[in-house]
Design a protein around this motif. Sequence first.
Motif, PDB file in Angstrom:
ATOM      1  N   PHE A   1       0.749  -1.004  -0.146  1.00  0.00           N
ATOM      2  CA  PHE A   1      -0.231   0.267   0.155  1.00  0.00           C
ATOM      3  C   PHE A   1       0.521   1.416   0.164  1.00  0.00           C
ATOM      4  CE2 PHE A   1      -3.004  -3.473   1.995  1.00  0.00           C
ATOM      5  CZ  PHE A   1      -3.743  -2.550   0.836  1.00  0.00           C
ATOM      6  N   GLY A   2       1.900   1.101   0.294  1.00  0.00           N
ATOM      7  CA  GLY A   2       3.277   2.460   0.502  1.00  0.00           C
ATOM      8  C   GLY A   2       3.125   2.523  -0.712  1.00  0.00           C
ATOM      9  N   THR A   3       3.993   1.557  -1.571  1.00  0.00           N
ATOM     10  CA  THR A   3       4.330   1.933  -3.082  1.00  0.00           C
ATOM     11  C   THR A   3       2.957   1.670  -3.340  1.00  0.00           C
ATOM     12  OG1 THR A   3       5.919   0.363  -2.378  1.00  0.00           O
ATOM     13  CG2 THR A   3       5.476   0.880  -4.910  1.00  0.00           C
ATOM     14  N   PHE A   4       1.766   1.348  -3.701  1.00  0.00           N
ATOM     15  CA  PHE A   4       0.648   2.012  -3.944  1.00  0.00           C
ATOM     16  C   PHE A   4       0.509   3.640  -4.053  1.00  0.00           C
ATOM     17  CE2 PHE A   4      -3.679   3.404  -4.793  1.00  0.00           C
ATOM     18  CZ  PHE A   4      -3.272   2.790  -6.383  1.00  0.00           C
ATOM     19  N   TYR A   5       0.668   3.880  -3.071  1.00  0.00           N
ATOM     20  CA  TYR A   5       0.775   5.175  -2.787  1.00  0.00           C
ATOM     21  C   TYR A   5       1.713   6.640  -3.283  1.00  0.00           C
ATOM     22  CZ  TYR A   5      -0.416   8.834   0.665  1.00  0.00           C
ATOM     23  OH  TYR A   5      -1.218  10.613   1.272  1.00  0.00           O
ATOM     24  N   ALA A   6       3.025   5.777  -2.930  1.00  0.00           N
ATOM     25  CA  ALA A   6       4.131   6.505  -3.532  1.00  0.00           C
ATOM     26  C   ALA A   6       3.872   7.004  -4.716  1.00  0.00           C
ATOM     27  CB  ALA A   6       5.272   5.491  -3.235  1.00  0.00           C
ATOM     28  N   LEU A   7       3.790   5.536  -5.549  1.00  0.00           N
ATOM     29  CA  LEU A   7       3.363   5.630  -7.076  1.00  0.00           C
ATOM     30  C   LEU A   7       2.427   6.675  -7.528  1.00  0.00           C
ATOM     31  CD1 LEU A   7       4.240   2.264  -7.947  1.00  0.00           C
ATOM     32  CD2 LEU A   7       5.458   3.515  -8.402  1.00  0.00           C
ATOM     33  N   GLY A   8       1.431   7.235  -7.047  1.00  0.00           N
ATOM     34  CA  GLY A   8       0.309   8.083  -6.980  1.00  0.00           C
ATOM     35  C   GLY A   8       1.032   9.069  -7.037  1.00  0.00           C
ATOM     36  N   GLY A   9       1.855   9.612  -5.906  1.00  0.00           N
ATOM     37  CA  GLY A   9       2.520  10.938  -5.896  1.00  0.00           C
ATOM     38  C   GLY A   9       3.717  11.327  -7.020  1.00  0.00           C
ATOM     39  N   LEU A  10       4.826  10.009  -7.588  1.00  0.00           N
ATOM     40  CA  LEU A  10       5.540   9.914  -8.828  1.00  0.00           C
ATOM     41  C   LEU A  10       4.942  10.362  -9.719  1.00  0.00           C
ATOM     42  CD1 LEU A  10       7.331   7.390  -7.767  1.00  0.00           C
ATOM     43  CD2 LEU A  10       8.126   9.763  -8.024  1.00  0.00           C
ATOM     44  N   VAL A  11       3.105  10.115 -10.095  1.00  0.00           N
ATOM     45  CA  VAL A  11       2.341   9.830 -11.452  1.00  0.00           C
ATOM     46  C   VAL A  11       2.540  11.605 -11.014  1.00  0.00           C
ATOM     47  CG1 VAL A  11      -0.042   9.471 -12.401  1.00  0.00           C
ATOM     48  CG2 VAL A  11       1.605   7.811 -11.364  1.00  0.00           C
ATOM     49  N   ILE A  12       1.968  12.260 -10.039  1.00  0.00           N
ATOM     50  CA  ILE A  12       1.419  13.833 -10.445  1.00  0.00           C
ATOM     51  C   ILE A  12       2.775  14.615 -10.181  1.00  0.00           C
ATOM     52  CG2 ILE A  12       0.836  15.751  -8.918  1.00  0.00           C
ATOM     53  CD1 ILE A  12      -0.994  13.651  -6.636  1.00  0.00           C
ATOM     54  N   LEU A  13       4.055  14.033  -9.860  1.00  0.00           N
ATOM     55  CA  LEU A  13       4.662  14.957 -10.272  1.00  0.00           C
ATOM     56  C   LEU A  13       4.984  15.129 -11.760  1.00  0.00           C
ATOM     57  CD1 LEU A  13       7.331  16.311  -9.413  1.00  0.00           C
ATOM     58  CD2 LEU A  13       8.673  14.060  -8.995  1.00  0.00           C
ATOM     59  N   GLY A  14       5.165  14.043 -12.037  1.00  0.00           N
ATOM     60  CA  GLY A  14       5.751  13.701 -13.513  1.00  0.00           C
ATOM     61  C   GLY A  14       4.088  14.322 -14.103  1.00  0.00           C
ATOM     62  N   SER A  15       3.228  14.192 -14.149  1.00  0.00           N
ATOM     63  CA  SER A  15       2.118  14.926 -14.641  1.00  0.00           C
ATOM     64  C   SER A  15       2.691  16.977 -14.969  1.00  0.00           C
ATOM     65  CB  SER A  15       0.793  14.809 -14.695  1.00  0.00           C
ATOM     66  OG  SER A  15       0.274  13.578 -14.755  1.00  0.00           O
ATOM     67  N   THR A  16       3.205  17.427 -13.596  1.00  0.00           N
ATOM     68  CA  THR A  16       2.646  18.673 -13.274  1.00  0.00           C
ATOM     69  C   THR A  16       3.847  19.287 -14.520  1.00  0.00           C
ATOM     70  OG1 THR A  16       3.986  18.145 -11.748  1.00  0.00           O
ATOM     71  CG2 THR A  16       1.600  18.725 -11.423  1.00  0.00           C
ATOM     72  N   LEU A  17       5.330  18.136 -14.496  1.00  0.00           N
ATOM     73  CA  LEU A  17       6.626  18.511 -15.486  1.00  0.00           C
ATOM     74  C   LEU A  17       6.039  18.401 -16.502  1.00  0.00           C
ATOM     75  CD1 LEU A  17       8.991  16.680 -12.805  1.00  0.00           C
ATOM     76  CD2 LEU A  17       8.393  19.154 -13.342  1.00  0.00           C
ATOM     77  N   SER A  18       5.625  17.416 -16.791  1.00  0.00           N
ATOM     78  CA  SER A  18       4.843  17.025 -18.561  1.00  0.00           C
ATOM     79  C   SER A  18       4.046  18.444 -19.488  1.00  0.00           C
ATOM     80  CB  SER A  18       5.031  16.153 -18.640  1.00  0.00           C
ATOM     81  OG  SER A  18       2.992  15.647 -18.116  1.00  0.00           O
ATOM     82  N   TRP A  19       3.434  18.471 -18.504  1.00  0.00           N
ATOM     83  CA  TRP A  19       2.105  19.823 -18.514  1.00  0.00           C
ATOM     84  C   TRP A  19       2.949  21.210 -18.442  1.00  0.00           C
ATOM     85  CZ3 TRP A  19      -2.087  16.863 -15.757  1.00  0.00           C
ATOM     86  CH2 TRP A  19      -2.395  15.726 -16.971  1.00  0.00           C
ATOM     87  N   ASP A  20       4.160  21.599 -17.894  1.00  0.00           N
ATOM     88  CA  ASP A  20       5.306  22.426 -17.935  1.00  0.00           C
ATOM     89  C   ASP A  20       3.981  23.540 -16.449  1.00  0.00           C
ATOM     90  OD1 ASP A  20       6.998  22.875 -19.581  1.00  0.00           O
ATOM     91  OD2 ASP A  20       5.398  23.344 -21.414  1.00  0.00           O
ATOM     92  N   LEU A  21       3.749  22.340 -15.505  1.00  0.00           N
ATOM     93  CA  LEU A  21       2.333  22.790 -14.821  1.00  0.00           C
ATOM     94  C   LEU A  21       4.024  22.813 -13.168  1.00  0.00           C
ATOM     95  CD1 LEU A  21      -0.367  21.971 -15.198  1.00  0.00           C
ATOM     96  CD2 LEU A  21       0.298  24.088 -15.549  1.00  0.00           C
ATOM     97  N   LEU A  22       5.088  23.097 -12.735  1.00  0.00           N
ATOM     98  CA  LEU A  22       5.733  23.114 -12.351  1.00  0.00           C
ATOM     99  C   LEU A  22       6.014  23.660 -10.969  1.00  0.00           C
ATOM    100  CD1 LEU A  22       8.597  21.194 -11.561  1.00  0.00           C
ATOM    101  CD2 LEU A  22       9.428  23.746 -12.297  1.00  0.00           C
ATOM    102  N   TYR A  23       4.861  25.131 -11.170  1.00  0.00           N
ATOM    103  CA  TYR A  23       4.659  25.381  -9.723  1.00  0.00           C
ATOM    104  C   TYR A  23       3.171  24.954  -9.273  1.00  0.00           C
ATOM    105  CZ  TYR A  23       0.526  27.007 -13.159  1.00  0.00           C
ATOM    106  OH  TYR A  23      -0.146  27.359 -14.110  1.00  0.00           O
ATOM    107  N   LEU A  24       3.056  24.083  -9.661  1.00  0.00           N
ATOM    108  CA  LEU A  24       1.785  23.079  -9.186  1.00  0.00           C
ATOM    109  C   LEU A  24       2.065  22.153  -7.778  1.00  0.00           C
ATOM    110  CD1 LEU A  24      -1.297  23.782 -11.316  1.00  0.00           C
ATOM    111  CD2 LEU A  24      -1.339  24.662  -9.871  1.00  0.00           C
ATOM    112  N   VAL A  25       3.350  21.642  -8.320  1.00  0.00           N
ATOM    113  CA  VAL A  25       4.104  20.478  -7.741  1.00  0.00           C
ATOM    114  C   VAL A  25       3.715  20.668  -6.227  1.00  0.00           C
ATOM    115  CG1 VAL A  25       6.042  19.391  -7.438  1.00  0.00           C
ATOM    116  CG2 VAL A  25       5.736  20.306  -9.514  1.00  0.00           C
TER     117      VAL A  25
END
Length: 261
Positions: free
Chosen positions: A47-71
């Motif tokens: 469950f911890g890995t699942f939760y951490a992967l969710g955080g990485l997905v959010i981080l990757g999405s903001t970076l790919s969409w040039d929304l760094l200020y929303l990280v």
Amino acid sequence: MNQESPTTTPARAHEPVIRHIGLSDIADALAAGVSDFRAYPAYGLFFGTFYALGGLVILGSTLSWDLLYLVYPLAAGFTLLGPFVAVGLYEVSRLRERGQVPTWKAVIGAMYSQSGKEISWMAFAVLFIFIVWMYQVRLLIALFFGLHGLPLEGFPGILFTTPEGLAFLVVGHLVGAALALVTFAVTVVSFPLLLDREADFVTAMITSVRSVVTNPLPMLGWALCILLVLFVASLPLFLGLVVALPVLGHTTWHLYRRLVA
């Protein structure tokens, strides 16, 4: 404090009774949570890995969409979803408390059985708070930086060196703290309570808030502990959440057992 302590607060008919606890109960619950994680680490790491992967997905999405200020706002809001993700961990602690050996079938089955029940409404309530959090971030950006938003280039300097940026940070953190406190108050007991007994999600939220109001100092201490642990665990690309979530999840179960008679 013994779980059978007679020191409780009055409750109306059909309302769970809230016990008075002390800071020592927080420490005891934390020790019990660590013990559960060490006894059955596979569930916690899953469950911890699942939760951490969710955080990485959010981080990757903001970076790919040039929304760094929303990280940072997204990372802060993402932690609000922790109590829902930890439902499986509550079940592990519950089974161990009963002297039963947790199995994947039992843990996943308990989670699946909650589909469409009151715990799903609690999850919706938490998701709603998350959405409110993100909308207030957009609103504050518009209020302090105009309808064009925060410039993508040089925004760290704008945040920390301009009056608008500093005001945005102060107000944003104050609003965020208020929402985090509300989320903590309505979820700290509600999710494990709904897993443990028959109750509607409104009663669960009221019981959770009552537990905080009845024990303001210990619960504030627990809230600050959660905040510190999640902040530190999120720094190394959310990887610390792999261990932090299960420890906090198991501890929450044992704290619930001390709080609710």
